[in-house]
Design a protein around this motif. Structure first.
Motif, PDB file in Angstrom:
ATOM      1  N   ILE A   1      35.749  33.994  47.585  1.00  0.00           N
ATOM      2  CA  ILE A   1      36.476  34.430  46.388  1.00  0.00           C
ATOM      3  C   ILE A   1      35.878  35.750  45.902  1.00  0.00           C
ATOM      4  CG2 ILE A   1      37.083  33.889  43.994  1.00  0.00           C
ATOM      5  CD1 ILE A   1      36.846  30.912  44.743  1.00  0.00           C
ATOM      6  N   THR A   2      36.714  36.781  45.774  1.00  0.00           N
ATOM      7  CA  THR A   2      36.244  38.080  45.276  1.00  0.00           C
ATOM      8  C   THR A   2      37.170  38.583  44.170  1.00  0.00           C
ATOM      9  OG1 THR A   2      37.524  39.332  46.921  1.00  0.00           O
ATOM     10  CG2 THR A   2      35.264  38.711  47.517  1.00  0.00           C
ATOM     11  N   TYR A   3      36.575  39.376  43.258  1.00  0.00           N
ATOM     12  CA  TYR A   3      37.341  40.035  42.198  1.00  0.00           C
ATOM     13  C   TYR A   3      36.856  41.472  42.078  1.00  0.00           C
ATOM     14  CZ  TYR A   3      38.409  35.198  40.969  1.00  0.00           C
ATOM     15  OH  TYR A   3      38.807  33.887  41.015  1.00  0.00           O
ATOM     16  N   THR A   4      37.745  42.357  41.656  1.00  0.00           N
ATOM     17  CA  THR A   4      37.423  43.781  41.579  1.00  0.00           C
ATOM     18  C   THR A   4      36.554  44.125  40.375  1.00  0.00           C
ATOM     19  OG1 THR A   4      39.504  44.315  42.670  1.00  0.00           O
ATOM     20  CG2 THR A   4      38.396  46.104  41.517  1.00  0.00           C
ATOM     21  N   LEU A   5      36.871  43.567  39.237  1.00  0.00           N
ATOM     22  CA  LEU A   5      36.146  43.908  38.012  1.00  0.00           C
ATOM     23  C   LEU A   5      34.708  43.392  38.072  1.00  0.00           C
ATOM     24  CD1 LEU A   5      36.546  45.171  35.133  1.00  0.00           C
ATOM     25  CD2 LEU A   5      36.912  42.818  34.333  1.00  0.00           C
ATOM     26  N   PRO A   6      33.702  44.244  37.801  1.00  0.00           N
ATOM     27  CA  PRO A   6      32.307  43.784  37.788  1.00  0.00           C
ATOM     28  C   PRO A   6      31.993  43.060  36.481  1.00  0.00           C
ATOM     29  CG  PRO A   6      32.386  46.124  37.313  1.00  0.00           C
ATOM     30  CD  PRO A   6      33.808  45.712  37.598  1.00  0.00           C
ATOM     31  N   ALA A   7      32.420  41.826  36.399  1.00  0.00           N
ATOM     32  CA  ALA A   7      32.268  41.035  35.176  1.00  0.00           C
ATOM     33  C   ALA A   7      32.141  39.572  35.558  1.00  0.00           C
ATOM     34  CB  ALA A   7      33.483  41.255  34.263  1.00  0.00           C
ATOM     35  N   ALA A   8      31.913  38.716  34.574  1.00  0.00           N
ATOM     36  CA  ALA A   8      31.887  37.279  34.825  1.00  0.00           C
ATOM     37  C   ALA A   8      33.216  36.854  35.457  1.00  0.00           C
ATOM     38  CB  ALA A   8      31.670  36.530  33.517  1.00  0.00           C
ATOM     39  N   PRO A   9      33.189  35.888  36.383  1.00  0.00           N
ATOM     40  CA  PRO A   9      34.432  35.454  37.024  1.00  0.00           C
ATOM     41  C   PRO A   9      35.541  35.074  36.047  1.00  0.00           C
ATOM     42  CG  PRO A   9      32.557  34.561  38.210  1.00  0.00           C
ATOM     43  CD  PRO A   9      32.009  35.232  36.974  1.00  0.00           C
ATOM     44  N   PHE A  10      35.189  34.485  34.912  1.00  0.00           N
ATOM     45  CA  PHE A  10      36.182  34.148  33.895  1.00  0.00           C
ATOM     46  C   PHE A  10      36.986  35.382  33.501  1.00  0.00           C
ATOM     47  CE2 PHE A  10      37.573  34.038  29.538  1.00  0.00           C
ATOM     48  CZ  PHE A  10      38.054  32.755  29.322  1.00  0.00           C
ATOM     49  N   VAL A  11      36.286  36.482  33.278  1.00  0.00           N
ATOM     50  CA  VAL A  11      36.930  37.721  32.854  1.00  0.00           C
ATOM     51  C   VAL A  11      37.581  38.420  34.039  1.00  0.00           C
ATOM     52  CG1 VAL A  11      36.570  39.981  31.780  1.00  0.00           C
ATOM     53  CG2 VAL A  11      35.307  37.977  30.950  1.00  0.00           C
ATOM     54  N   ALA A  12      36.837  38.527  35.139  1.00  0.00           N
ATOM     55  CA  ALA A  12      37.325  39.259  36.311  1.00  0.00           C
ATOM     56  C   ALA A  12      38.596  38.641  36.889  1.00  0.00           C
ATOM     57  CB  ALA A  12      36.238  39.315  37.378  1.00  0.00           C
ATOM     58  N   SER A  13      38.743  37.316  36.749  1.00  0.00           N
ATOM     59  CA  SER A  13      39.905  36.616  37.302  1.00  0.00           C
ATOM     60  C   SER A  13      40.992  36.370  36.272  1.00  0.00           C
ATOM     61  CB  SER A  13      39.475  35.265  37.867  1.00  0.00           C
ATOM     62  OG  SER A  13      39.118  34.370  36.806  1.00  0.00           O
TER      63      SER A  13
ATOM     64  N   GLY B   1      33.093  42.689  41.205  1.00  0.00           N
ATOM     65  CA  GLY B   1      32.769  44.098  41.417  1.00  0.00           C
ATOM     66  C   GLY B   1      33.041  44.545  42.833  1.00  0.00           C
ATOM     67  N   VAL B   2      33.969  43.880  43.511  1.00  0.00           N
ATOM     68  CA  VAL B   2      34.280  44.186  44.911  1.00  0.00           C
ATOM     69  C   VAL B   2      35.435  45.181  44.965  1.00  0.00           C
ATOM     70  CG1 VAL B   2      35.047  43.250  47.109  1.00  0.00           C
ATOM     71  CG2 VAL B   2      33.478  41.922  45.672  1.00  0.00           C
ATOM     72  N   VAL B   3      35.178  46.356  45.525  1.00  0.00           N
ATOM     73  CA  VAL B   3      36.224  47.376  45.664  1.00  0.00           C
ATOM     74  C   VAL B   3      36.710  47.417  47.116  1.00  0.00           C
ATOM     75  CG1 VAL B   3      36.805  49.798  45.372  1.00  0.00           C
ATOM     76  CG2 VAL B   3      35.244  48.698  43.756  1.00  0.00           C
ATOM     77  N   ASP B   4      35.877  47.906  48.007  1.00  0.00           N
ATOM     78  CA  ASP B   4      36.253  47.965  49.421  1.00  0.00           C
ATOM     79  C   ASP B   4      35.813  46.714  50.181  1.00  0.00           C
ATOM     80  OD1 ASP B   4      37.384  50.566  49.218  1.00  0.00           O
ATOM     81  OD2 ASP B   4      35.358  51.401  49.206  1.00  0.00           O
ATOM     82  N   TYR B   5      34.610  46.248  49.892  1.00  0.00           N
ATOM     83  CA  TYR B   5      34.078  45.051  50.551  1.00  0.00           C
ATOM     84  C   TYR B   5      32.968  44.475  49.676  1.00  0.00           C
ATOM     85  CZ  TYR B   5      30.292  48.222  51.856  1.00  0.00           C
ATOM     86  OH  TYR B   5      29.266  49.135  51.813  1.00  0.00           O
ATOM     87  N   PRO B   6      32.666  43.169  49.790  1.00  0.00           N
ATOM     88  CA  PRO B   6      31.596  42.567  49.001  1.00  0.00           C
ATOM     89  C   PRO B   6      30.225  42.999  49.504  1.00  0.00           C
ATOM     90  CG  PRO B   6      32.570  40.931  50.454  1.00  0.00           C
ATOM     91  CD  PRO B   6      33.376  42.177  50.612  1.00  0.00           C
ATOM     92  N   ILE B   7      29.531  43.775  48.710  1.00  0.00           N
ATOM     93  CA  ILE B   7      28.250  44.352  49.147  1.00  0.00           C
ATOM     94  C   ILE B   7      27.216  43.263  49.444  1.00  0.00           C
ATOM     95  CG2 ILE B   7      26.299  45.785  48.430  1.00  0.00           C
ATOM     96  CD1 ILE B   7      28.297  47.485  46.843  1.00  0.00           C
ATOM     97  N   ASP B   8      27.069  42.314  48.526  1.00  0.00           N
ATOM     98  CA  ASP B   8      26.110  41.230  48.770  1.00  0.00           C
ATOM     99  C   ASP B   8      26.540  40.402  49.973  1.00  0.00           C
ATOM    100  OD1 ASP B   8      24.697  42.071  46.575  1.00  0.00           O
ATOM    101  OD2 ASP B   8      25.394  40.480  45.248  1.00  0.00           O
TER     102      ASP B   8
END
Length: 214
Positions: free
Chosen positions: A76-88, A43-50
């Protein structure tokens, strides 16, 4: 190897980052040099909030980490706010990249807090669940659970999963302002079955002590 504590939870939005920051402060208050890693953030768009929140916190607590960047906290960051399996799109876990960042953090730290993503059975790739990452990193675990209706089931399921993997762990309850029914509908079960009810907001020093000696 330095001490590694993995913060996991019964689900997403349970309070892992909140708990991680409290633990960092509690360990630092004991005179320990603290470090923190969130291996994967989605769920990272501009920067990782957490990651940014953890970066700000740990730089205040450990002067040796003054020069680190958010990429050192979240490798490791991905844009889609989903499980890493899906987001990657089922990209294989880059464990070496995560271990490298942890080892770099350990060079300036006595203890490293590792914050997971979601719950224990969030899939990272086709072969790896979040619970497997705890084992792969040789970490102890803090299971953060909620205090709303259903927490008995959620907590016991996650505990059994950790026990099945033989992962040393303790449980902490993150009770929020609207969880006023916990003492009536859920807490009695844990007390009567002999489980110590540790609350993140009230018992962080005790949680810190137990984790350090786990």
């Amino acid at each position: 190897m330095k001490k590694r504590i993995f913060i996991t939870a019964t689900n997403t939005d349970i309070g892992k980052t909140y708990t991680t920051k409290l633990l960092l402060k509690a360990f630092a208050a004991r005179g320990l040099k603290v470090g923190v890693i969130k291996p994967i953030e989605t769920g990272v768009v501009d920067y990782p909030i957490d990651g940014e929140a953890l970066l700000e916190c740990v730089k205040e607590l450990n002067p040796k980490l003054w020069s680190i960047e958010v990429e050192d906290i979240v490798p490791i960051t991905y844009t889609l706010p989903a499980a890493p399996f899906v987001a990657s799109d089922n990209m294989p876990l880059d464990l070496k990249k995560i271990v490298k960042k942890i080892e770099e953090m350990e060079a300036s730290s006595d203890i490293v807090i590792i914050e997971g993503a979601g719950g224990l059975y969030v899939p990272i790739d086709e072969q790896t669940m979040m619970i497997d990452l705890i084992k792969l990193l040789n970490a102890k675990a803090l299971l953060v659970t909620h205090c709303s209706l259903g927490c008995i089931n959620d907590t016991l399921l996650s505990q059994k999963a950790l026990e099945a993997k033989q992962i040393p762990h303790i449980v902490a309850f993150n009770c929020r302002d609207d969880d006023d029914s916990f003492s009536v509908v859920s807490e009695p079960y844990f007390i009567k079955t002999g489980q110590k009810v540790l609350k993140v907001g009230d018992d962080i020093d005790s949680i810190c002590e137990l984790l350090y000696n786990l």
